[in-house]
Design an enzyme around this catalytic site. Structure first.
Site, PDB file in Angstrom:
ATOM      1  N   ASP A 142      54.048 -41.905  57.471  1.00 54.10           N
ATOM      2  CA  ASP A 142      54.149 -43.335  58.029  1.00 54.10           C
ATOM      3  C   ASP A 142      55.519 -43.875  57.767  1.00 54.10           C
ATOM      4  O   ASP A 142      55.678 -45.069  58.259  1.00 54.10           O
ATOM      5  CB  ASP A 142      53.036 -44.094  57.487  1.00 54.10           C
ATOM      6  N   SER A 143      56.417 -43.335  57.119  1.00 52.21           N
ATOM      7  CA  SER A 143      57.879 -43.790  57.097  1.00 52.21           C
ATOM      8  C   SER A 143      58.600 -43.756  58.421  1.00 52.21           C
ATOM      9  O   SER A 143      59.477 -44.497  58.845  1.00 52.21           O
ATOM     10  CB  SER A 143      58.575 -42.803  56.119  1.00 52.21           C
ATOM     11  N   ASP A 147      50.114 -38.376  57.225  1.00 49.29           N
ATOM     12  CA  ASP A 147      49.704 -39.878  56.619  1.00 49.29           C
ATOM     13  C   ASP A 147      48.702 -40.476  57.502  1.00 49.29           C
ATOM     14  O   ASP A 147      48.712 -40.736  58.736  1.00 49.29           O
ATOM     15  CB  ASP A 147      50.791 -40.770  56.386  1.00 49.29           C
ATOM     16  N   LYS A 167      47.241 -37.401  54.324  1.00 45.69           N
ATOM     17  CA  LYS A 167      47.645 -37.700  53.021  1.00 45.69           C
ATOM     18  C   LYS A 167      47.018 -39.281  53.099  1.00 45.69           C
ATOM     19  O   LYS A 167      47.259 -39.902  53.849  1.00 45.69           O
ATOM     20  CB  LYS A 167      49.067 -37.398  52.919  1.00 45.69           C
ATOM     21  N   GLU A 170      47.111 -42.642  50.019  1.00 43.27           N
ATOM     22  CA  GLU A 170      47.616 -43.351  49.108  1.00 43.27           C
ATOM     23  C   GLU A 170      46.407 -43.950  48.222  1.00 43.27           C
ATOM     24  O   GLU A 170      45.594 -44.741  48.876  1.00 43.27           O
ATOM     25  CB  GLU A 170      48.607 -44.540  49.413  1.00 43.27           C
ATOM     26  N   GLU A 183      55.605 -40.399  43.548  1.00 44.79           N
ATOM     27  CA  GLU A 183      56.762 -41.462  44.112  1.00 44.79           C
ATOM     28  C   GLU A 183      57.060 -42.135  43.003  1.00 44.79           C
ATOM     29  O   GLU A 183      56.504 -43.018  42.637  1.00 44.79           O
ATOM     30  CB  GLU A 183      56.399 -41.930  45.396  1.00 44.79           C
TER      31      GLU A 183
END
Length: 271
Positions: free
Chosen positions: A51-52, A90, A120, A122, A189
């Site tokens: 999602d970056s 993501d 993925k 978070e 991270e």
């Protein structure tokens, strides 16, 4: 007689075997077909459709604005370019938090519409229900702990996480919960290297570090940062292998000069 050599796809099983034999896992982000093709040919084990993309592709300040539809579009492009690498995508902000049914539906859409190999998420214990529900549907899940960019407004800063004992203990609890829930790997991270080493040793599943020291089972970087396409972003954990910003800028300036001087196209470049 031609021989068609079949390319062996990296799988969650192969990643697990890599941890067991202490072979490091190399992972980079990718957002489009051209880059995915290059990185796959280079031999990357995992490509993360991160999602970056919200930052490096769309210019947003955070990862929060990117939508599920946009993530699927990027994932479709990457999957078309990846013949060997495991492609993980993501789940974007708002597509899984607080609602395990919505999380499952989001993951199913990514898998069906993009052809990716996993997703993925978070977070720790607070999203275990969503992780379990997704895995029950047969979808591999990678976890993500430490600095979680989707929670940037909660943290208020991109600084190193889990430096104090309470947060470090929570991370240890969270990572074991993710493993127990069935995650095949977890990204760590921006946490202290000593903590990342301890966590990695405590797990059966691989850890992928970004700003978490050398003792994780693998490493990941944002490819645009690694090849110098982004300007001015140079955190301690980033090793820049190229300076494409200046290279592309110089090429564009040479093109402008040639066009202005009527030197392009020349006789060999016309029909």
């Amino acid at each position: 007689m031609s021989v068609n050599k079949e390319i062996k796809r990296v799988t969650t099983h192969i990643l697990q075997e890599m941890k067991q034999r202490n072979e490091k896992i190399a992972m980079l982000t990718a957002y489009d077909y051209s880059m995915a093709t290059i990185l796959d040919d280079a031999g990357l084990d995992v490509l993360l459709v991160g999602d970056s993309a919200s930052n490096v592709m769309a210019g947003h300040e955070t990862t929060l604005p990117i939508t599920l539809d946009q993530m699927i579009y990027h994932a479709q492009s990457v999957v078309r370019g990846a013949n060997r690498a495991f492609v993980v995508v993501d789940l974007p902000f708002g597509s899984y938090q607080g609602n395990s049914k919505e999380a499952l539906n989001s993951a199913i859409r990514i898998m069906k519409e993009s052809g990716a190999h996993g997703v993925k998420l978070e977070g720790g214990v607070e999203i275990v229900e969503s992780i379990q529900r997704i895995i029950t549907a047969g979808i591999p899940v990678m976890g993500h702990l430490g600095l979680t960019p989707q929670s940037i407004y909660k943290f208020g800063t991109y600084t190193v996480r889990a430096k104090d004992e309470a947060e470090a203990n929570k991370l240890k609890t969270d990572v074991l919960a993710l493993q127990e829930a069935g995650c095949f790997a977890v990204v760590l991270e921006k946490i202290p290297a000593k903590l990342a080493k301890e966590v990695t040793a405590s797990l059966d599943i691989p850890t992928i570090g970004i700003g978490a020291g050398p003792n994780c089972d693998g490493q990941v970087l944002v490819v645009n940062d690694m090849i110098g396409l982004t300007k001015g972003f140079k955190p301690r954990f980033l090793r820049q292998y190229l300076d494409l910003y200046e290279g592309i800028k110089g090429a564009a300036q040479s093109y402008i000069a040639d066009v202005k001087a009527n030197d392009f196209p020349n006789e060999k470049e016309q029909y």
